[in-house]
Design a protein around this motif. Structure first.
Motif, PDB file in Angstrom:
ATOM      1  N   GLY A   1     -22.335   8.256  14.791  1.00 56.69           N
ATOM      2  CA  GLY A   1     -21.377   8.647  13.764  1.00 56.69           C
ATOM      3  C   GLY A   1     -21.433  10.116  13.395  1.00 56.69           C
ATOM      4  N   SER A   2     -22.501  10.818  13.802  1.00 57.37           N
ATOM      5  CA  SER A   2     -22.583  12.252  13.516  1.00 57.37           C
ATOM      6  C   SER A   2     -21.791  13.023  14.569  1.00 57.37           C
ATOM      7  CB  SER A   2     -24.045  12.715  13.489  1.00 57.37           C
ATOM      8  OG  SER A   2     -24.650  12.509  14.753  1.00 57.37           O
ATOM      9  N   THR A   3     -21.552  14.298  14.285  1.00 54.80           N
ATOM     10  CA  THR A   3     -20.727  15.131  15.168  1.00 54.80           C
ATOM     11  C   THR A   3     -21.572  16.197  15.844  1.00 54.80           C
ATOM     12  OG1 THR A   3     -18.746  14.797  13.822  1.00 54.80           O
ATOM     13  CG2 THR A   3     -18.755  16.711  15.266  1.00 54.80           C
ATOM     14  N   VAL A   4     -21.319  16.402  17.124  1.00 53.79           N
ATOM     15  CA  VAL A   4     -21.936  17.503  17.851  1.00 53.79           C
ATOM     16  C   VAL A   4     -20.817  18.397  18.360  1.00 53.79           C
ATOM     17  CG1 VAL A   4     -21.997  16.247  20.051  1.00 53.79           C
ATOM     18  CG2 VAL A   4     -23.579  18.146  19.675  1.00 53.79           C
ATOM     19  N   ARG A   5     -21.036  19.704  18.305  1.00 60.47           N
ATOM     20  CA  ARG A   5     -20.063  20.674  18.814  1.00 60.47           C
ATOM     21  C   ARG A   5     -20.644  21.325  20.053  1.00 60.47           C
ATOM     22  NH1 ARG A   5     -19.319  24.899  14.785  1.00 60.47           N
ATOM     23  NH2 ARG A   5     -17.279  25.356  15.662  1.00 60.47           N
TER      24      ARG A   5
END
Length: 688
Positions: free
Chosen positions: A320-324
């Motif tokens: 559910g977390s975001t990585v760029r």
């Protein structure tokens, strides 16, 4: 067949399906860093070297002898690993190291690894000096870079000759730094801003180099040796073994991208079908990850020169977390930032799925069912425990066929594009859904013993018109299925020539780590190996992959093609007698299909631009070349849109962004699937 043998074959096929990179990679060290020149082999590594050599010369499928030819190949591989771009050693320096090949036998047979460590330190010390010199120039001599030069830079020098002089190496590094600065400045950064970012990258590279440990050296040397035998035989350090075993369980977390180290970059090898990156839709194979950031607004940290496992650690995170990800296209012409929501990559995401493609035949609508199989999967534990409704490819496809037949389909297409393999048992049983009984695949071991696997249930689950779609990334189990369907004349095979992996690997435990070793080969029931040649479609579509760079035939030291006795006579099917008519109708039809014309244009563009293109070191020229490429892509898209009666685009930026949750086929996918359906309906009419 015993479950243990199925598991052994499953491992060999799943390797390519998972896209596991087993090339030499650095591993994180948690202790203080020993200076490079002071690193030395451990007693356990000396022992492992002897074990690997003994196993390769006694248990490999090929008849391996540690002779001067193999030693020379291993030494060349070692230098290629240490100086892949031929940017550190002159010809005379390389030849001086190659002249020491005679010392390699003692390293492998007796475990006298000091020679291997000495060569590593010799080459890597030159890399360290180059990085230090580059940093000095970037920090103190920015004015020395000329961005108006008429020179061009070729980043990939793997096929080039060794430079004749230090002056030639100096020129390469000057051009390389200029190229890297220009790549950053083309992203609307000033020379000073580009310089500051490049300095951080080179400092990171230098820091990672200083973290080299004896495991790095040993793994690099051993894999230089093992890949001299064949590209799928590799030594796994204890840590790499643990990582491998996790991946073998299909318990993948993060974004679902298979990565490998290539020079100083982390390259995307493939995307796990149905995984977060695949669903998001922007990350592509051959992209190189150059930066990683946490959360939607977190600072992106440069990862060029980082260890592969450290990059993976940065990319992984809570569901559910975001990585760029900041990525660089393979041709060095495009940088972009991609946001991906992390998730667990479960087997469910890779399960078979269905859709219906509609096509017109003499003014009437026909429905063709399409079943996409991303991988050949099987819940071994559930099967052994007789768990109700345990998952398997064959069970799922059988259910999907039933659902499609309830919708009165006129034909069925099995889509195996990008399917790298999986459980051999499933490829075998899946063929059984379409034939009453018979052999499916032959497996030959190192002693020449051939075992025939097949289907004996006497039942056919689907007996209607059948098509199979493959491409260059269809491998192992996919090739077994497609080859058997073709050999029986049970269905039409269309698309691109498949990957050509016809070898079987198994894992052997060592006193420290493991050895993945080739122990057998697959053969079609018609007798030919899938090795190198793969499966040749009955009707070929325009290729979208460069066969000179992708596929078993593109791998150095791959085992040769051969054959065994066929177990069925040569096919003389209705399909074979109709191929000429079917192809003629196909070619006539696609001339007026905007989507298929777009596919042909994309294929032609790839052919025209394949190879190792150079880039200009002139800023204005580089910008013009980028605009020219974008204009060509825009023209292709607008020709497609015009043919479909759609409004043309003024710019590629005007195109609506794809919904990452939208699993509808792209224009290219649609062209392939619709035309496969059309060919299948042609066959149905001719057969009647």
């Amino acid at each position: 067949m015993q479950a243990s043998l199925w598991r052994w074959l499953f491992i060999s096929l799943l390797l390519l399906s998972l896209g596991i990179s087993l090339q030499a990679t650095a591993e994180t060290s948690t202790r203080e860093h020993t200076p490079l020149a002071e690193l030395e082999p451990s007693s356990s590594q000396r022992q492992v070297a002897k074990e690997v050599t003994r196993l390769l010369t006694h248990q490999h499928f090929a008849d391996i002898t540690l002779d001067s030819k193999l030693e020379e190949q291993a030494m060349e591989n070692y230098l290629q690993q240490l100086d892949p771009n031929k940017a550190l050693l002159t010809r005379s320096e390389a030849e001086a190291l190659l002249d020491r090949t005679s010392e390699l036998e003692a390293a492998l047979v007796k475990g006298e690894l000091d020679f291997a460590f000495d060569v590593f330190v010799t080459v890597t010390s030159k890399q360290k000096k180059r990085l230090e010199d580059a940093l000095t120039q970037l920090k103190n001599e920015l004015d020395s870079f000329d961005f108006t030069s008429e020179e061009r830079f070729q980043a990939d020098r793997r096929e080039a000759d060794w430079p004749e002089s230090q002056a030639e190496i100096e020129t390469y590094w000057q051009h390389r730094l200029t190229h890297e600065l220009l790549s950053l400045m083309n992203s609307e950064q000033s020379a000073e801003e580009a310089r500051d970012l490049l300095v951080r990258r080179y400092e990171n590279r230098l820091n990672r180099l200083k973290q080299t440990n004896n495991d790095d050296i040993f793994q690099s040397f051993m894999n230089a040796f093992t890949t001299s035998v064949d590209p799928h035989t590799n030594y796994l350090t204890p840590r790499r073994s643990d990582s491998f075993n996790i991946q073998m369980k299909l318990s993948l977390e993060g974004i679902g991208a298979m990565l490998q180290s290539e020079n100083e970059y982390t390259k995307v090898v493939s995307l796990v079908p149905g995984g977060p990156a695949d669903r998001q839709g922007e990350l592509e194979p051959t992209d190189r990850i150059i930066g990683v950031g946490q959360s939607k607004d977190g600072e992106i940290e440069n990862v060029i020169g980082w260890r592969l496992d450290e990059v993976v650690d940065k990319i992984r995170g809570p569901k559910g977390s975001t990585v760029r990800l900041e990525v660089l296209a393979a041709d060095n012409t495009e940088r972009r930032v991609i946001e991906i929501e992390r998730n667990a990559v479960q087997l469910e995401d890779q399960a078979a799925s269905k859709r219906i493609i509609k096509t017109q035949v003499n003014g009437e609508t026909r429905k063709v069912g399409v079943i996409e199989i991303p991988t050949f999967y099987l819940d071994f534990e559930g099967q052994q425990n007789n768990t109700k409704d345990y998952r398997s490819t064959t069970r799922d496809v059988k259910r999907l066929i039933d659902e499609l037949q309830e919708e009165d389909i006129d034909g069925l297409v099995i889509d195996l594009r990008n399917n790298g393999g999986g459980a051999l048992q499933e490829a075998n049983s899946l063929v059984g859904l379409f034939i009453p009984r018979g052999p499916v695949v032959q497996v030959k071991d190192a002693d020449g013993n051939v075992q025939i696997l097949g289907d004996n249930d006497g039942q056919v689950h689907y007996n209607g018109p059948l098509g199979v779609v493959i491409n260059r990334l269809s491998a192992s189990a996919s090739e077994i299925f497609a080859g058997a369907i073709q050999d029986y004349g049970r269905g039409l095979v269309v698309g691109e020539q498949s990957f050509g992996k016809g070898t079987v690997q198994t894992i052997l435990d060592l006193s420290e780590g493991q050895l993945k070793i080739t122990r057998a080969k697959f053969y079609r029931i018609s007798g030919g190996s899938t090795q190198h040649k793969g499966v040749i479609p009955d009707i070929t579509f325009p290729p979208l992959y460069d066969s000179e760079r992708i596929g078993e035939s593109a791998s150095e030291n791959a085992l040769a093609w051969d054959q065994v006795e066929p177990v069925i006579p040569p096919r003389n099917s209705a399909i074979q007698s109709m191929i000429e008519q079917l192809e003629s109708r196909h070619l006539e039809r696609v001339r007026d299909d905007p989507n298929f014309q777009f596919l042909q244009a994309q294929s032609q563009w790839m052919q025209d631009n394949k190879g190792t293109p150079s880039v200009s070191l002139n800023r204005k020229v580089r910008q013009q070349e980028k605009k020219k490429e974008e204009a060509a892509q825009l023209a292709m898209e607008n020709r497609r849109r015009e043919g479909l009666g759609m409004e043309p685009l003024k710019s590629l930026d005007d195109e609506e962004p794809e919904d990452p949750n939208d699993r509808e086929p792209t224009p290219v996918d649609l062209a392939i699937l619709e035309e496969t359906g059309n060919i299948l309906m042609d066959f149905k009419r001719l057969a009647n």
